[in-house]
Design a protein around this motif. Structure first.
Motif, PDB file in Angstrom:
ATOM      1  N   ASP A 126      45.165  35.635  50.257  1.00 28.71           N
ATOM      2  CA  ASP A 126      45.087  36.361  51.525  1.00 28.71           C
ATOM      3  C   ASP A 126      46.382  37.128  51.808  1.00 28.71           C
ATOM      4  N   ALA A 127      47.506  36.530  51.434  1.00 26.32           N
ATOM      5  CA  ALA A 127      48.801  37.183  51.650  1.00 26.32           C
ATOM      6  C   ALA A 127      49.004  38.369  50.707  1.00 26.32           C
ATOM      7  N   LEU A 128      48.233  38.420  49.642  1.00 29.32           N
ATOM      8  CA  LEU A 128      48.371  39.485  48.646  1.00 29.32           C
ATOM      9  C   LEU A 128      47.441  40.668  48.893  1.00 29.32           C
ATOM     10  N   LYS A 129      46.556  40.562  49.865  1.00 31.28           N
ATOM     11  CA  LYS A 129      45.609  41.649  50.107  1.00 31.28           C
ATOM     12  C   LYS A 129      46.351  42.934  50.475  1.00 31.28           C
ATOM     13  N   GLY A 130      45.983  44.014  49.795  1.00 26.90           N
ATOM     14  CA  GLY A 130      46.625  45.294  50.041  1.00 26.90           C
ATOM     15  C   GLY A 130      47.915  45.493  49.287  1.00 26.90           C
ATOM     16  N   VAL A 131      48.281  44.529  48.451  1.00 26.61           N
ATOM     17  CA  VAL A 131      49.531  44.607  47.688  1.00 26.61           C
ATOM     18  C   VAL A 131      49.220  44.906  46.231  1.00 26.61           C
ATOM     19  N   ASP A 132      50.030  45.740  45.615  1.00 31.43           N
ATOM     20  CA  ASP A 132      49.865  46.061  44.193  1.00 31.43           C
ATOM     21  C   ASP A 132      51.026  45.450  43.421  1.00 31.43           C
ATOM     22  N   ILE A 133      50.839  44.230  42.937  1.00 28.76           N
ATOM     23  CA  ILE A 133      51.891  43.527  42.210  1.00 28.76           C
ATOM     24  C   ILE A 133      51.244  42.641  41.152  1.00 28.76           C
ATOM     25  N   PRO A 134      51.851  42.516  39.983  1.00 33.13           N
ATOM     26  CA  PRO A 134      51.309  41.603  38.966  1.00 33.13           C
ATOM     27  C   PRO A 134      51.413  40.148  39.412  1.00 33.13           C
ATOM     28  N   VAL A 135      50.357  39.384  39.139  1.00 36.78           N
ATOM     29  CA  VAL A 135      50.327  37.957  39.482  1.00 36.78           C
ATOM     30  C   VAL A 135      49.832  37.178  38.263  1.00 36.78           C
ATOM     31  N   LEU A 136      50.592  36.168  37.880  1.00 33.99           N
ATOM     32  CA  LEU A 136      50.216  35.285  36.787  1.00 33.99           C
ATOM     33  C   LEU A 136      49.806  33.938  37.372  1.00 33.99           C
ATOM     34  N   VAL A 137      48.764  33.343  36.799  1.00 29.98           N
ATOM     35  CA  VAL A 137      48.230  32.078  37.327  1.00 29.98           C
ATOM     36  C   VAL A 137      48.335  30.998  36.251  1.00 29.98           C
ATOM     37  N   LYS A 138      49.123  29.968  36.545  1.00 29.53           N
ATOM     38  CA  LYS A 138      49.240  28.853  35.606  1.00 29.53           C
ATOM     39  C   LYS A 138      47.977  27.989  35.650  1.00 29.53           C
ATOM     40  N   ASN A 139      47.709  27.319  34.526  1.00 35.46           N
ATOM     41  CA  ASN A 139      46.581  26.389  34.528  1.00 35.46           C
ATOM     42  C   ASN A 139      46.890  25.217  35.468  1.00 35.46           C
ATOM     43  N   PRO A 140      45.853  24.581  36.041  1.00 35.43           N
ATOM     44  CA  PRO A 140      46.094  23.436  36.915  1.00 35.43           C
ATOM     45  C   PRO A 140      46.675  22.269  36.125  1.00 35.43           C
ATOM     46  N   ILE A 141      47.250  21.321  36.843  1.00 38.51           N
ATOM     47  CA  ILE A 141      47.866  20.173  36.175  1.00 38.51           C
ATOM     48  C   ILE A 141      46.839  19.419  35.336  1.00 38.51           C
ATOM     49  N   ASN A 142      45.674  19.179  35.905  1.00 36.76           N
ATOM     50  CA  ASN A 142      44.635  18.448  35.182  1.00 36.76           C
ATOM     51  C   ASN A 142      43.776  19.402  34.360  1.00 36.76           C
ATOM     52  N   PRO A 143      43.186  18.925  33.273  1.00 39.64           N
ATOM     53  CA  PRO A 143      42.383  19.792  32.405  1.00 39.64           C
ATOM     54  C   PRO A 143      41.045  20.163  33.036  1.00 39.64           C
ATOM     55  N   ASP A 144      41.085  21.131  33.937  1.00 37.29           N
ATOM     56  CA  ASP A 144      39.895  21.563  34.661  1.00 37.29           C
ATOM     57  C   ASP A 144      39.810  23.082  34.560  1.00 37.29           C
ATOM     58  N   LEU A 145      38.986  23.568  33.626  1.00 38.48           N
ATOM     59  CA  LEU A 145      38.870  25.005  33.396  1.00 38.48           C
ATOM     60  C   LEU A 145      38.324  25.726  34.620  1.00 38.48           C
ATOM     61  N   ALA A 146      37.402  25.080  35.343  1.00 34.74           N
ATOM     62  CA  ALA A 146      36.797  25.708  36.514  1.00 34.74           C
ATOM     63  C   ALA A 146      37.840  26.009  37.594  1.00 34.74           C
ATOM     64  N   LEU A 147      38.797  25.099  37.786  1.00 28.88           N
ATOM     65  CA  LEU A 147      39.864  25.333  38.759  1.00 28.88           C
ATOM     66  C   LEU A 147      40.719  26.532  38.361  1.00 28.88           C
ATOM     67  N   TRP A 148      41.021  26.629  37.085  1.00 27.81           N
ATOM     68  CA  TRP A 148      41.831  27.749  36.574  1.00 27.81           C
ATOM     69  C   TRP A 148      41.079  29.062  36.807  1.00 27.81           C
ATOM     70  N   ILE A 149      39.810  29.075  36.436  1.00 28.64           N
ATOM     71  CA  ILE A 149      38.985  30.277  36.626  1.00 28.64           C
ATOM     72  C   ILE A 149      38.886  30.625  38.107  1.00 28.64           C
ATOM     73  N   GLY A 150      38.662  29.614  38.944  1.00 28.27           N
ATOM     74  CA  GLY A 150      38.533  29.854  40.373  1.00 28.27           C
ATOM     75  C   GLY A 150      39.779  30.476  40.973  1.00 28.27           C
ATOM     76  N   ALA A 151      40.952  30.007  40.544  1.00 22.70           N
ATOM     77  CA  ALA A 151      42.203  30.573  41.050  1.00 22.70           C
ATOM     78  C   ALA A 151      42.345  32.032  40.633  1.00 22.70           C
ATOM     79  N   LEU A 152      42.014  32.330  39.389  1.00 17.14           N
ATOM     80  CA  LEU A 152      42.070  33.713  38.907  1.00 17.14           C
ATOM     81  C   LEU A 152      41.117  34.604  39.702  1.00 17.14           C
ATOM     82  N   GLU A 153      39.919  34.092  39.986  1.00 19.14           N
ATOM     83  CA  GLU A 153      38.937  34.869  40.736  1.00 19.14           C
ATOM     84  C   GLU A 153      39.410  35.127  42.167  1.00 19.14           C
TER      85      GLU A 153
END
Length: 368
Positions: A126-153
């Motif tokens: 929400d804080a990034l809306k309207g901003v043009d900046i690169p963002v990298l998303v680390k995988n979650p601590i636990n092995p949960d691919l869905a959480l990683w995908i959800g954060a990227l989305e």
């Protein structure tokens, strides 16, 4: 399944001409002198594309050093002015985002603890809306691919198209040589469903010690990851956080020189033909393996019916122990890795139990 993300290529927002792409800097910005000195040494190597530093450092337990705070952003700004290196920091709240943007930080990343919490990720998005900046998303601590995908989305849905993933390994109960288990299969799964998504490897947090970093860094590049995030400190022996996993700038430069870059594709027709032939052989064997597993499961169903009709339990530990012992001995003779063999057997065994359980809970048909 393909992940539908609106992404611009990495080369369009971070094209430094350096290969491999290396993001480096201290785990924590401790003092202005420490950060500036490290930054100048890293820039002098000619190997680093982006300067990173931890500004806010939430620790597992209170009472430890938790980052220098916002003043560190001013140090990072000065480091950028003096070295010309673009900068990157981790953000975990909307306030972090606002302060980092105000300080002219070039790249933001979402940490593993934050990725694990959709509420936190949404606040950042929400804080990034309207901003043009690169963002990298680390995988979650636990092995949960869905959480990683959800954060990227969530980040992508906020309008961020300059987006990438950071593979930093996963927490595991099993104690190994690594601080966080690489679990390469999860990173590969993400690459398979989002092939256009840039992926950076973080060998520092995977390894937890500097000795293993070269091995993990090379493997990441061999798996076609686009770059590395490696922590570097002017004097790791006195670092306030994660001292064991940080490299000196000189050691980082030496590591970079020893890395081997390989192409994703070949432009050699002879190579391509030979590779196609070998892959055809693999396809035939895979088909045969699947057919044989199917035949095995048919026998499993007969066993399940036999056990049900004779009121015998599904799981018989002595039989399972016998299978593992005999099959791993055979696999060892064939030079197959023991861990791989056990995991494969466990998958087959779990499917066998599932099939037998279905049969156990199905009443036998009554002939009339």
């Amino acid at each position: 399944m393909k992940l539908n993300l609106n992404i611009v290529p990495l080369s369009s927002w971070l094209n430094t001409g350096k290969e491999p792409l290396i993001i480096s800097g201290p785990c924590s910005a401790e003092t202005e002198e420490q950060l500036l000195a490290t930054a100048h040494l890293l820039a002098a190597t000619g190997k680093v594309s982006v300067l990173r530093a931890g500004i806010w450092k939430p620790r597992t337990r209170p009472g430890e050093f938790e980052g220098i705070g916002s003043i560190g952003l001013e140090w990072l700004k000065r480091a950028k002015e003096e070295t010309g290196l673009p900068t990157a920091v981790e953000v975990a709240t909307a306030k972090h985002v606002e302060e980092a943007l105000a300080a002219g930080v070039d790249i933001l990343w979402v940490g593993a603890r934050s990725t694990a919490n959709p509420f936190t990720v949404q606040e950042i998005a929400d804080a990034l809306k309207g901003v043009d900046i690169p963002v990298l998303v680390k995988n979650p601590i636990n092995p949960d691919l869905a959480l990683w995908i959800g954060a990227l989305e969530r980040i992508n849905n906020a309008g961020i198209t300059k987006i990438g993933a950071i593979h930093r390994g996963f927490s595991s109960y099993e104690k190994t040589s690594f601080r966080n288990e690489p679990m390469w299969d999860l990173a590969i799964q993400l690459k398979a469903i989002a092939p256009e998504l840039p992926m950076i490897n973080d060998p520092s947090h995977i390894c937890g010690n500097r000795e293993l970093i070269p091995y993990i860094a090379q493997k990441a590049l061999d798996l076609d990851m686009q770059g590395l995030m490696i922590e570097s400190h002017i004097d790791p022996s006195v670092a306030w956080t994660d001292a064991k996993q940080q490299l000196t700038p000189a050691a980082l430069a030496e590591l970079a020189d020893k890395l081997t870059l390989r192409k994703a594709d070949s432009d050699n027709p002879v190579f391509d033909d030979q590779l196609a032939t070998l892959r055809t052989e693999i396809d035939k064997l895979d088909t045969l393996i699947i057919q044989k597993i199917g035949e095995r499961m048919k026998i499993v169903e007969k066993i399940g019916t036999f056990k049900r009709d004779n009121n015998v339990t599904i799981l018989q530990i002595t039989r399972w122990d016998e299978i593992v012992e005999k099959r791993t001995a055979m696999a060892s003779a064939l030079k197959l890795d023991k861990d791989f063999t056990v995991k494969f057997l466990e998958l087959v065994h779990n499917e066998s139990i599932r099939k037998q359980n279905e049969i156990m809970n199905t009443k036998p048909s009554v002939e009339v």
